[in-house]
Write a protein that holds these residues in place. Structure first.
Motif, mmCIF file in Angstrom:
data_model
loop_
_atom_site.group_PDB
_atom_site.id
_atom_site.type_symbol
_atom_site.label_atom_id
_atom_site.label_comp_id
_atom_site.label_asym_id
_atom_site.label_seq_id
_atom_site.Cartn_x
_atom_site.Cartn_y
_atom_site.Cartn_z
ATOM 1 N N LEU A 183 0.836 -1.200 0.000
ATOM 2 C CA LEU A 183 0.000 0.000 0.000
ATOM 3 C C LEU A 183 0.869 1.247 0.000
ATOM 4 C CD1 LEU A 183 -2.642 -1.057 2.680
ATOM 5 C CD2 LEU A 183 -2.893 -1.113 0.182
ATOM 6 N N VAL A 184 0.385 2.277 -0.665
ATOM 7 C CA VAL A 184 1.042 3.585 -0.676
ATOM 8 C C VAL A 184 0.120 4.549 0.063
ATOM 9 C CG1 VAL A 184 1.995 5.440 -2.087
ATOM 10 C CG2 VAL A 184 2.127 3.058 -2.888
ATOM 11 N N HIS A 185 0.646 5.183 1.102
ATOM 12 C CA HIS A 185 -0.152 6.047 1.961
ATOM 13 C C HIS A 185 0.181 7.510 1.688
ATOM 14 C CE1 HIS A 185 -1.253 2.501 4.370
ATOM 15 N NE2 HIS A 185 0.009 2.144 4.202
ATOM 16 N N LEU A 186 -0.839 8.326 1.597
ATOM 17 C CA LEU A 186 -0.686 9.768 1.514
ATOM 18 C C LEU A 186 -1.351 10.369 2.741
ATOM 19 C CD1 LEU A 186 -0.993 8.630 -1.584
ATOM 20 C CD2 LEU A 186 -1.060 11.066 -2.159
ATOM 21 N N VAL A 187 -0.587 11.113 3.531
ATOM 22 C CA VAL A 187 -1.139 11.750 4.727
ATOM 23 C C VAL A 187 -0.803 13.237 4.683
ATOM 24 C CG1 VAL A 187 -0.889 9.621 6.050
ATOM 25 C CG2 VAL A 187 0.909 11.363 6.182
ATOM 26 N N SER A 188 -1.536 14.009 5.450
ATOM 27 C CA SER A 188 -1.349 15.457 5.476
ATOM 28 C C SER A 188 -0.034 15.821 6.149
ATOM 29 C CB SER A 188 -2.504 16.119 6.221
ATOM 30 O OG SER A 188 -2.213 17.484 6.469
ATOM 31 N N ARG A 189 0.690 16.725 5.537
ATOM 32 C CA ARG A 189 1.923 17.209 6.133
ATOM 33 C C ARG A 189 1.650 18.007 7.402
ATOM 34 N NH1 ARG A 189 5.542 21.100 3.454
ATOM 35 N NH2 ARG A 189 5.942 21.634 5.620
ATOM 36 N N ASP A 190 0.443 18.523 7.564
ATOM 37 C CA ASP A 190 0.125 19.382 8.699
ATOM 38 C C ASP A 190 -0.093 18.604 9.991
ATOM 39 O OD1 ASP A 190 0.247 21.669 7.095
ATOM 40 O OD2 ASP A 190 -1.865 21.470 6.521
ATOM 41 N N ASP A 191 -0.730 17.425 9.891
ATOM 42 C CA ASP A 191 -1.048 16.686 11.113
ATOM 43 C C ASP A 191 -1.035 15.168 10.939
ATOM 44 O OD1 ASP A 191 -3.294 16.358 9.551
ATOM 45 O OD2 ASP A 191 -4.658 17.420 10.911
ATOM 46 N N GLY A 192 -0.667 14.685 9.746
ATOM 47 C CA GLY A 192 -0.627 13.247 9.519
ATOM 48 C C GLY A 192 -1.971 12.617 9.231
ATOM 49 N N ALA A 193 -3.009 13.411 9.053
ATOM 50 C CA ALA A 193 -4.339 12.862 8.755
ATOM 51 C C ALA A 193 -4.332 12.193 7.382
ATOM 52 C CB ALA A 193 -5.381 13.976 8.776
ATOM 53 N N PRO A 194 -5.053 11.070 7.221
ATOM 54 C CA PRO A 194 -5.039 10.351 5.941
ATOM 55 C C PRO A 194 -5.680 11.157 4.818
ATOM 56 C CG PRO A 194 -6.660 9.394 7.438
ATOM 57 C CD PRO A 194 -5.869 10.380 8.245
ATOM 58 N N LEU A 195 -5.040 11.123 3.645
ATOM 59 C CA LEU A 195 -5.560 11.796 2.460
ATOM 60 C C LEU A 195 -5.979 10.801 1.388
ATOM 61 C CD1 LEU A 195 -2.978 14.720 2.109
ATOM 62 C CD2 LEU A 195 -5.238 14.784 3.172
ATOM 63 N N ASN A 196 -5.253 9.684 1.296
ATOM 64 C CA ASN A 196 -5.600 8.650 0.319
ATOM 65 C C ASN A 196 -4.730 7.416 0.601
ATOM 66 O OD1 ASN A 196 -6.719 7.272 -1.858
ATOM 67 N ND2 ASN A 196 -6.496 9.005 -3.264
ATOM 68 N N ARG A 197 -5.146 6.291 0.024
ATOM 69 C CA ARG A 197 -4.402 5.040 0.147
ATOM 70 C C ARG A 197 -4.476 4.338 -1.194
ATOM 71 N NH1 ARG A 197 -6.778 3.063 4.628
ATOM 72 N NH2 ARG A 197 -8.129 1.500 3.658
ATOM 73 N N LEU A 198 -3.311 4.019 -1.765
ATOM 74 C CA LEU A 198 -3.239 3.436 -3.102
ATOM 75 C C LEU A 198 -2.774 1.994 -3.017
ATOM 76 C CD1 LEU A 198 -1.300 6.427 -4.736
ATOM 77 C CD2 LEU A 198 -3.782 6.173 -4.497
ATOM 78 N N SER A 199 -3.355 1.140 -3.836
ATOM 79 C CA SER A 199 -2.970 -0.268 -3.884
ATOM 80 C C SER A 199 -2.025 -0.527 -5.052
ATOM 81 C CB SER A 199 -4.217 -1.153 -4.030
ATOM 82 O OG SER A 199 -5.065 -1.032 -2.913
ATOM 83 N N THR A 200 -1.120 -1.483 -4.849
ATOM 84 C CA THR A 200 -0.221 -1.899 -5.933
ATOM 85 C C THR A 200 -0.434 -3.394 -6.170
ATOM 86 O OG1 THR A 200 1.630 -2.212 -4.380
ATOM 87 C CG2 THR A 200 1.401 -0.051 -5.413
#
Length: 389
Positions: free
Chosen positions: A341-358
């Motif tokens: 999985l590839v995780h994208l989280v907010s630089r401001d507080d680490g809140a999840p923005l998206n999750r990508l599958s490979t």
């Protein structure tokens, strides 16, 4: 004679008296094991729950390079990304389209790859051969004094190599002629992991033990040394201290991680250590002029102030997942895990923005960006290009 050292991580190698790698110690995994009984059960990561895509991202292309089990540095030159697989395939891909620019086969397994300046690409084989490719064709090979797990640096018409015996050497990129070699004594254990090797202007910067060392690229003389961590403990395992890639450079500020010891930043112009903080990770860091981000060995994600080193936030929802080094990309901190999985989280507080599958095989290297495309490589050798919607 067999060593009596127990519980060494598989990332750690024992150096022989001649400065060469003597044996790979496979007595324990990173999670640890017991010689006298069954290993404790591996902690189970918490369920991440449904993926609510705050930031739209879509896959725009995919290709394959061969399985990846080596310390891989995905190298970016403009819109081209250069990658290498364990079996010796070296591939350059246009990140905008996913089209292969060239592909070469070294013909034998690799221990480290890949470095490139856009013209020359360099890898190291398990037989300790530095191999350089130009335009998809092998140009030359040269033997190294020891194994190498750090991707060669190609810069200024030269190829620089950091070997596991802590020697640094330079070669002419066109001819393969060795220009110089410098070596210093070190601890008997080294990491089977990519270290630190990059250029800042006309200075070669190398991670040697727990220090960032500035060297003259023309002859290898040491210009300065800045300690980020020091050896500690009473035995060889406890005293092991190494800097690991990736690093984060913004102007004169360079930040790096010392394996399972510290994270810190230095000012290479002032030749001073700005700050260090205790940190228990084995992957590198990334950031900008405001913040620095890193993943710990237990799956915790941290953010530090670039200027002071103070902790900005901590996220533990990825605990017990094996995470790659992060990439700061716009508003997102991007990293992969061992479930693919590839995780994208907010630089401001680490809140999840998206999750990508490979492909589910685990992410093999820290993500990179080229041509406005996020490029991710898996252990099974799949390469994915993602772009904002």
């Amino acid at each position: 004679m067999m060593t009596a050292r127990l519980g060494l991580p598989a990332r750690i190698l024992l150096r022989g008296g001649a400065g060469l790698i003597a044996s790979l110690v496979l007595l324990a995994s990173m999670a640890g094991c017991s010689l006298w009984g069954a290993a404790p059960p591996k902690p189970v990561p918490a369920d991440l729950g449904p993926n609510f895509a705050v930031l739209g991202v879509r896959q725009v292309w995919g290709t394959r390079i061969g399985k990846v089990g080596i310390p891989l540095d995905v190298h970016v030159n403009g819109s081209a990304v250069t990658l290498a697989s364990s079996d010796g395939s070296v591939v350059s891909v246009d990140a905008g389209t996913g089209v292969e620019l060239w592909r070469a086969s070294i013909g034998e397994p690799l221990s480290a790859g890949v470095g490139s300046d856009g013209r020359f690409a360099a890898v190291v084989t398990r037989a300790n051969l530095l191999t350089v490719i130009e335009g998809g064709r092998e140009k030359w090979r040269q033997p190294l004094p020891a194994q190498a797990f750090t991707s060669p640096l190609v810069a200024g018409g030269r190829v620089f190599v950091l070997s596991s015996d802590r020697s640094v050497s330079a070669y002419d990129a066109s001819s393969g002629r060795r220009l110089w070699i410098q070596q210093r004594p070190g601890e008997p254990l080294v990491l089977r992991q990519a270290g630190v090797l990059f250029a800042v202007g006309d200075t070669l910067v190398v991670g040697l033990s727990g220090r960032l060392v500035g060297m003259n690229p023309n002859g290898g003389s040491v210009l300065w040394e800045l300690p980020l961590a020091s050896a500690r403990g009473t035995n060889d395992v406890e005293r092991l201290v190494e800097l690991v890639g990736r690093t984060s450079r913004v102007g004169d500020s360079v930040c790096a991680r010392a394996f399972q010891a510290t994270v810190g930043c230095v000012n290479i112009s002032l030749r001073s250590v700005v700050w260090t903080q205790p940190a228990s990770g084995f992957e590198g860091v990334h950031g900008d002029d405001l913040a620095l981000f890193g993943t710990e060995s237990n799956g915790v994600l941290n953010a530090w102030s670039r200027s002071s080193g103070s902790r900005m936030w901590t996220v533990d929802r990825f605990k017990h997942r094996k995470l790659t080094a992060p990439l700061l990309l716009g508003r997102s901190v991007v990293f992969g895990d061992d479930a693919g999985l590839v995780h994208l989280v907010s630089r401001d507080d680490g809140a999840p923005l998206n999750r990508l599958s490979t492909d589910g095989s685990g992410i093999a290297a820290a993500p990179v960006v080229a041509a406005d495309t996020l490029v991710v490589v898996t252990h099974n050798g799949s390469v994915f290009g993602f772009r904002p919607e």
